[in-house]
Design a protein around this motif. Structure first.
Motif, PDB file in Angstrom:
ATOM      1  N   GLY A 188      50.263  32.869  23.427  1.00 55.11           N
ATOM      2  CA  GLY A 188      49.908  33.919  24.365  1.00 55.11           C
ATOM      3  C   GLY A 188      48.494  34.430  24.206  1.00 55.11           C
ATOM      4  N   GLY A 189      48.090  35.258  25.162  1.00 52.18           N
ATOM      5  CA  GLY A 189      46.783  35.911  25.113  1.00 52.18           C
ATOM      6  C   GLY A 189      45.610  35.005  25.419  1.00 52.18           C
ATOM      7  N   VAL A 190      45.863  33.824  25.986  1.00 52.87           N
ATOM      8  CA  VAL A 190      44.770  32.885  26.222  1.00 52.87           C
ATOM      9  C   VAL A 190      43.951  33.224  27.464  1.00 52.87           C
ATOM     10  CG1 VAL A 190      45.892  30.984  25.022  1.00 52.87           C
ATOM     11  CG2 VAL A 190      46.225  31.235  27.464  1.00 52.87           C
ATOM     12  N   LEU A 191      44.491  34.029  28.347  1.00 52.24           N
ATOM     13  CA  LEU A 191      43.738  34.444  29.528  1.00 52.24           C
ATOM     14  C   LEU A 191      43.143  35.813  29.247  1.00 52.24           C
ATOM     15  CD1 LEU A 191      46.283  33.314  32.264  1.00 52.24           C
ATOM     16  CD2 LEU A 191      44.292  32.066  31.386  1.00 52.24           C
ATOM     17  N   ASN A 192      41.835  35.844  29.094  1.00 53.81           N
ATOM     18  CA  ASN A 192      41.150  37.074  28.711  1.00 53.81           C
ATOM     19  C   ASN A 192      39.725  37.071  29.264  1.00 53.81           C
ATOM     20  OD1 ASN A 192      39.432  35.670  26.718  1.00 53.81           O
ATOM     21  ND2 ASN A 192      41.365  35.398  25.609  1.00 53.81           N
ATOM     22  N   GLU A 193      38.957  38.076  28.900  1.00 52.73           N
ATOM     23  CA  GLU A 193      37.606  38.219  29.450  1.00 52.73           C
ATOM     24  C   GLU A 193      36.671  37.090  29.042  1.00 52.73           C
ATOM     25  OE1 GLU A 193      37.772  40.229  25.519  1.00 52.73           O
ATOM     26  OE2 GLU A 193      38.979  40.443  27.315  1.00 52.73           O
ATOM     27  N   ILE A 194      36.989  36.355  28.000  1.00 51.97           N
ATOM     28  CA  ILE A 194      36.152  35.237  27.558  1.00 51.97           C
ATOM     29  C   ILE A 194      36.568  33.938  28.245  1.00 51.97           C
ATOM     30  CG2 ILE A 194      35.503  33.817  25.563  1.00 51.97           C
ATOM     31  CD1 ILE A 194      35.868  36.416  23.879  1.00 51.97           C
ATOM     32  N   THR A 195      37.874  33.691  28.325  1.00 54.95           N
ATOM     33  CA  THR A 195      38.349  32.404  28.840  1.00 54.95           C
ATOM     34  C   THR A 195      38.357  32.309  30.360  1.00 54.95           C
ATOM     35  OG1 THR A 195      40.657  33.125  28.737  1.00 54.95           O
ATOM     36  CG2 THR A 195      39.781  31.986  26.800  1.00 54.95           C
ATOM     37  N   VAL A 196      38.806  33.337  31.034  1.00 49.46           N
ATOM     38  CA  VAL A 196      38.973  33.260  32.496  1.00 49.46           C
ATOM     39  C   VAL A 196      37.686  32.845  33.221  1.00 49.46           C
ATOM     40  CG1 VAL A 196      39.476  34.610  34.582  1.00 49.46           C
ATOM     41  CG2 VAL A 196      41.015  34.727  32.612  1.00 49.46           C
ATOM     42  N   PRO A 197      36.525  33.409  32.902  1.00 48.61           N
ATOM     43  CA  PRO A 197      35.316  32.987  33.621  1.00 48.61           C
ATOM     44  C   PRO A 197      34.955  31.511  33.417  1.00 48.61           C
ATOM     45  CG  PRO A 197      34.934  35.061  32.493  1.00 48.61           C
ATOM     46  CD  PRO A 197      36.253  34.542  32.002  1.00 48.61           C
ATOM     47  N   LYS A 198      35.490  30.879  32.375  1.00 52.82           N
ATOM     48  CA  LYS A 198      35.179  29.475  32.083  1.00 52.82           C
ATOM     49  C   LYS A 198      36.160  28.499  32.723  1.00 52.82           C
ATOM     50  CE  LYS A 198      33.217  30.641  27.571  1.00 52.82           C
ATOM     51  NZ  LYS A 198      33.349  30.402  26.126  1.00 52.82           N
ATOM     52  N   ILE A 199      37.245  28.999  33.297  1.00 54.64           N
ATOM     53  CA  ILE A 199      38.258  28.128  33.892  1.00 54.64           C
ATOM     54  C   ILE A 199      37.776  27.624  35.248  1.00 54.64           C
ATOM     55  CG2 ILE A 199      40.602  28.041  34.830  1.00 54.64           C
ATOM     56  CD1 ILE A 199      41.414  30.029  32.627  1.00 54.64           C
ATOM     57  N   LYS A 200      37.765  26.303  35.407  1.00 51.45           N
ATOM     58  CA  LYS A 200      37.301  25.684  36.659  1.00 51.45           C
ATOM     59  C   LYS A 200      38.451  25.398  37.617  1.00 51.45           C
ATOM     60  CE  LYS A 200      33.573  23.525  34.137  1.00 51.45           C
ATOM     61  NZ  LYS A 200      33.486  22.558  33.079  1.00 51.45           N
ATOM     62  N   ALA A 201      39.668  25.351  37.100  1.00 47.96           N
ATOM     63  CA  ALA A 201      40.848  25.047  37.917  1.00 47.96           C
ATOM     64  C   ALA A 201      41.104  26.160  38.926  1.00 47.96           C
ATOM     65  CB  ALA A 201      42.063  24.875  37.016  1.00 47.96           C
ATOM     66  N   LYS A 202      41.890  25.831  39.941  1.00 44.04           N
ATOM     67  CA  LYS A 202      42.301  26.821  40.940  1.00 44.04           C
ATOM     68  C   LYS A 202      43.660  27.421  40.606  1.00 44.04           C
ATOM     69  CE  LYS A 202      38.952  26.808  43.878  1.00 44.04           C
ATOM     70  NZ  LYS A 202      38.104  27.992  43.895  1.00 44.04           N
ATOM     71  N   ILE A 203      44.409  26.745  39.711  1.00 46.51           N
ATOM     72  CA  ILE A 203      45.767  27.185  39.394  1.00 46.51           C
ATOM     73  C   ILE A 203      45.965  27.253  37.885  1.00 46.51           C
ATOM     74  CG2 ILE A 203      48.227  26.603  39.580  1.00 46.51           C
ATOM     75  CD1 ILE A 203      47.503  25.076  42.174  1.00 46.51           C
ATOM     76  N   VAL A 204      46.584  28.340  37.434  1.00 41.81           N
ATOM     77  CA  VAL A 204      47.061  28.466  36.054  1.00 41.81           C
ATOM     78  C   VAL A 204      48.577  28.520  36.152  1.00 41.81           C
ATOM     79  CG1 VAL A 204      47.140  29.870  33.965  1.00 41.81           C
ATOM     80  CG2 VAL A 204      45.017  29.735  35.286  1.00 41.81           C
ATOM     81  N   CYS A 205      49.238  27.560  35.541  1.00 36.68           N
ATOM     82  CA  CYS A 205      50.694  27.501  35.601  1.00 36.68           C
ATOM     83  C   CYS A 205      51.204  26.953  34.275  1.00 36.68           C
ATOM     84  CB  CYS A 205      51.133  26.619  36.762  1.00 36.68           C
ATOM     85  SG  CYS A 205      52.912  26.556  36.966  1.00 36.68           S
ATOM     86  N   GLY A 209      39.720  39.233  36.758  1.00 38.27           N
ATOM     87  CA  GLY A 209      38.985  38.715  37.915  1.00 38.27           C
ATOM     88  C   GLY A 209      39.559  37.446  38.513  1.00 38.27           C
ATOM     89  N   MET A 210      40.727  37.041  38.074  1.00 33.47           N
ATOM     90  CA  MET A 210      41.328  35.806  38.583  1.00 33.47           C
ATOM     91  C   MET A 210      41.572  35.899  40.093  1.00 33.47           C
ATOM     92  SD  MET A 210      43.929  35.012  35.395  1.00 33.47           S
ATOM     93  CE  MET A 210      44.919  33.867  36.309  1.00 33.47           C
ATOM     94  N   THR A 211      42.175  36.965  40.549  1.00 32.92           N
ATOM     95  CA  THR A 211      42.491  37.129  41.966  1.00 32.92           C
ATOM     96  C   THR A 211      41.204  37.135  42.798  1.00 32.92           C
ATOM     97  OG1 THR A 211      44.462  38.387  41.405  1.00 32.92           O
ATOM     98  CG2 THR A 211      43.667  38.559  43.667  1.00 32.92           C
ATOM     99  N   LYS A 212      40.241  37.896  42.366  1.00 33.16           N
ATOM    100  CA  LYS A 212      38.962  38.020  43.068  1.00 33.16           C
ATOM    101  C   LYS A 212      38.269  36.663  43.204  1.00 33.16           C
ATOM    102  CE  LYS A 212      34.538  39.738  41.926  1.00 33.16           C
ATOM    103  NZ  LYS A 212      33.779  40.497  40.978  1.00 33.16           N
ATOM    104  N   ASN A 213      38.431  35.820  42.186  1.00 26.27           N
ATOM    105  CA  ASN A 213      37.764  34.516  42.177  1.00 26.27           C
ATOM    106  C   ASN A 213      38.639  33.374  42.673  1.00 26.27           C
ATOM    107  OD1 ASN A 213      35.266  35.481  41.174  1.00 26.27           O
ATOM    108  ND2 ASN A 213      36.198  35.681  39.164  1.00 26.27           N
ATOM    109  N   GLY A 214      39.804  33.694  43.242  1.00 25.89           N
ATOM    110  CA  GLY A 214      40.651  32.676  43.834  1.00 25.89           C
ATOM    111  C   GLY A 214      41.461  31.850  42.857  1.00 25.89           C
ATOM    112  N   LEU A 215      41.602  32.325  41.649  1.00 30.26           N
ATOM    113  CA  LEU A 215      42.402  31.621  40.637  1.00 30.26           C
ATOM    114  C   LEU A 215      43.816  32.158  40.676  1.00 30.26           C
ATOM    115  CD1 LEU A 215      42.541  29.674  38.246  1.00 30.26           C
ATOM    116  CD2 LEU A 215      41.650  31.477  36.799  1.00 30.26           C
ATOM    117  N   ILE A 216      44.758  31.262  40.940  1.00 31.76           N
ATOM    118  CA  ILE A 216      46.166  31.691  41.050  1.00 31.76           C
ATOM    119  C   ILE A 216      46.907  31.275  39.797  1.00 31.76           C
ATOM    120  CG2 ILE A 216      48.314  31.307  42.304  1.00 31.76           C
ATOM    121  CD1 ILE A 216      46.657  31.028  44.818  1.00 31.76           C
TER     122      ILE A 216
END
Length: 127
Positions: free
Chosen positions: A88-105, A120-127
């Motif tokens: 857990g805890g892998v989605l945070n202020e450091i990791t999310v901006p580096k994710i290039k995918a459109k989906i986290v599942c 900022g996932m929603t704002k940046n179109g990351l679902i």
């Protein structure tokens, strides 16, 4: 989610899987059955890493890599979907901006470090 984003099916998709344990391993098998184009996975435990590398050695579209200096680096791969299945805890202020995918599942518990924000996932179109 793929339908919602008009991305079709899993066929040909590029997927990064964090952790190839009790969830990640069967997930890779499922993705292969569905025709995933490329699967990149990371594993922390050396014994499990070797076991999974051997298991999937016959698949040219599957790479099982050791966790590097940054245990979350597999999430930053140029893929369509990232699947955190390790911890857990892998989605945070450091990791999310580096994710290039459109989906986290993924199946990891408490993937958001702080459940009161989506970093900022929603704002940046990351679902």
């Amino acid at each position: 989610v793929l339908s919602f984003l008009e991305m079709g099916t899993l066929e040909g998709k590029r997927i990064a899987v964090q952790g190839v344990g009790n969830v990640g391993d069967p997930l890779i098998s499922f993705l292969l059955e569905k025709g995933a184009g490329k699967i990149i996975a990371s594993e922390y435990q050396p014994e499990r890493l070797k076991q999974m590398q051997e298991k999937y050695s016959g698949y040219s579209n599957v790479s099982i890599l050791p966790v590097g200096k940054d245990p979350n680096s597999v999430l930053y791969e140029d893929v369509d979907i990232v699947s955190p299945c390790a911890y857990g805890g892998v989605l945070n202020e450091i990791t999310v901006p580096k994710i290039k995918a459109k989906i986290v599942c993924g199946a990891a518990n408490n993937q958001l470090l702080d459940p009161s924000t989506d970093y900022g996932m929603t704002k940046n179109g990351l679902i």
